[in-house]
Write a protein that holds these residues in place. Structure first.
Motif, PDB file in Angstrom:
ATOM      1  N   GLN A 151       0.838  -1.199   0.000  1.00  0.00           N
ATOM      2  CA  GLN A 151       0.000   0.000   0.000  1.00  0.00           C
ATOM      3  C   GLN A 151       0.871   1.247   0.000  1.00  0.00           C
ATOM      4  O   GLN A 151       1.993   1.242   0.501  1.00  0.00           O
ATOM      5  CB  GLN A 151      -0.913   0.013   1.228  1.00  0.00           C
ATOM      6  CG  GLN A 151      -1.873  -1.134   1.266  1.00  0.00           C
ATOM      7  CD  GLN A 151      -2.740  -1.149   2.501  1.00  0.00           C
ATOM      8  OE1 GLN A 151      -3.774  -1.781   2.481  1.00  0.00           O
ATOM      9  NE2 GLN A 151      -2.364  -0.488   3.578  1.00  0.00           N
ATOM     10  N   GLN A 154      -0.196   0.068  -4.501  1.00  0.00           N
ATOM     11  CA  GLN A 154      -1.224   1.091  -4.665  1.00  0.00           C
ATOM     12  C   GLN A 154      -0.600   2.360  -5.221  1.00  0.00           C
ATOM     13  O   GLN A 154       0.453   2.793  -4.758  1.00  0.00           O
ATOM     14  CB  GLN A 154      -1.880   1.416  -3.331  1.00  0.00           C
ATOM     15  CG  GLN A 154      -2.923   0.429  -2.931  1.00  0.00           C
ATOM     16  CD  GLN A 154      -3.637   0.853  -1.664  1.00  0.00           C
ATOM     17  OE1 GLN A 154      -3.085   1.551  -0.833  1.00  0.00           O
ATOM     18  NE2 GLN A 154      -4.865   0.419  -1.513  1.00  0.00           N
ATOM     19  N   ASP A 155      -1.273   2.944  -6.186  1.00  0.00           N
ATOM     20  CA  ASP A 155      -0.826   4.236  -6.701  1.00  0.00           C
ATOM     21  C   ASP A 155      -1.331   5.334  -5.769  1.00  0.00           C
ATOM     22  O   ASP A 155      -1.998   5.060  -4.766  1.00  0.00           O
ATOM     23  CB  ASP A 155      -1.271   4.453  -8.146  1.00  0.00           C
ATOM     24  CG  ASP A 155      -2.778   4.523  -8.332  1.00  0.00           C
ATOM     25  OD1 ASP A 155      -3.526   4.685  -7.339  1.00  0.00           O
ATOM     26  OD2 ASP A 155      -3.217   4.434  -9.494  1.00  0.00           O
ATOM     27  N   ALA A 208      -5.556   2.987  -6.167  1.00  0.00           N
ATOM     28  CA  ALA A 208      -5.868   1.862  -7.067  1.00  0.00           C
ATOM     29  C   ALA A 208      -4.709   0.872  -7.063  1.00  0.00           C
ATOM     30  O   ALA A 208      -3.538   1.263  -6.992  1.00  0.00           O
ATOM     31  CB  ALA A 208      -6.110   2.371  -8.492  1.00  0.00           C
ATOM     32  N   TRP A 209      -5.037  -0.415  -7.133  1.00  0.00           N
ATOM     33  CA  TRP A 209      -3.990  -1.437  -7.216  1.00  0.00           C
ATOM     34  C   TRP A 209      -3.450  -1.486  -8.631  1.00  0.00           C
ATOM     35  O   TRP A 209      -4.199  -1.507  -9.606  1.00  0.00           O
ATOM     36  CB  TRP A 209      -4.544  -2.808  -6.830  1.00  0.00           C
ATOM     37  CG  TRP A 209      -4.809  -2.927  -5.365  1.00  0.00           C
ATOM     38  CD1 TRP A 209      -6.024  -2.950  -4.747  1.00  0.00           C
ATOM     39  CD2 TRP A 209      -3.833  -3.024  -4.330  1.00  0.00           C
ATOM     40  NE1 TRP A 209      -5.865  -3.065  -3.386  1.00  0.00           N
ATOM     41  CE2 TRP A 209      -4.521  -3.122  -3.089  1.00  0.00           C
ATOM     42  CE3 TRP A 209      -2.444  -3.049  -4.298  1.00  0.00           C
ATOM     43  CZ2 TRP A 209      -3.868  -3.224  -1.866  1.00  0.00           C
ATOM     44  CZ3 TRP A 209      -1.790  -3.154  -3.081  1.00  0.00           C
ATOM     45  CH2 TRP A 209      -2.505  -3.243  -1.878  1.00  0.00           C
ATOM     46  N   VAL A 210      -2.116  -1.504  -8.734  1.00  0.00           N
ATOM     47  CA  VAL A 210      -1.417  -1.514 -10.014  1.00  0.00           C
ATOM     48  C   VAL A 210      -0.431  -2.668  -9.986  1.00  0.00           C
ATOM     49  O   VAL A 210       0.246  -2.891  -8.976  1.00  0.00           O
ATOM     50  CB  VAL A 210      -0.648  -0.186 -10.235  1.00  0.00           C
ATOM     51  CG1 VAL A 210       0.124  -0.206 -11.539  1.00  0.00           C
ATOM     52  CG2 VAL A 210      -1.600   0.997 -10.175  1.00  0.00           C
TER      53      VAL A 210
END
Length: 121
Positions: A46, A112-113, A117-119
């Protein structure tokens, strides 16, 4: 407090606990559980410096325990680094993510960016 003054102790702390749990009974087992979960896209890093669940429904009890232990260790270390540097623990954790954890991400790892959002790297 300059960024570099904050990052020296935070970087040392995070490097020691990035993939191991400070309070886990078997740090090698915690690392293995988290590494496997990361490879499966279940756990990611995160932006706040803590581990999180990309796919919480796929996390076993072992993985949940390993993540909790690693995060407890990180929380303690971020608090210590924050107290030493006059910043909040949240700032220390976010700074550690940007300067240490993000650079250790492997291809296929999730993070997380800035927007949460998960990247996939």
């Amino acid at each position: 407090m300059t960024f570099h003054k904050l990052m020296a102790p935070v970087a040392a702390v995070v490097a020691s606990i990035t993939f191991a749990g400070a309070a886990y009974a078997d740090p090698a087992a915690a690392k293995a559980a988290v590494d496997a979960a990361k490879a499966q896209g279940v756990v990611g890093e995160q932006a706040d410096g803590f581990l999180g669940f990309v796919n919480a429904g796929a996390a076993s009890a072992e993985v949940r325990a390993a993540v909790a232990e690693i995060n407890a260790g990180r929380r303690q270390l971020y608090s210590q680094a924050a107290a030493q540097n006059g910043v909040s623990p949240a700032a220390a954790g976010a700074s550690a993510f940007r300067s240490v954890v993000q650079g250790k991400l492997r291809p296929g790892d999730f993070y997380q960016d800035a927007g949460g959002a998960w990247v996939k790297k």
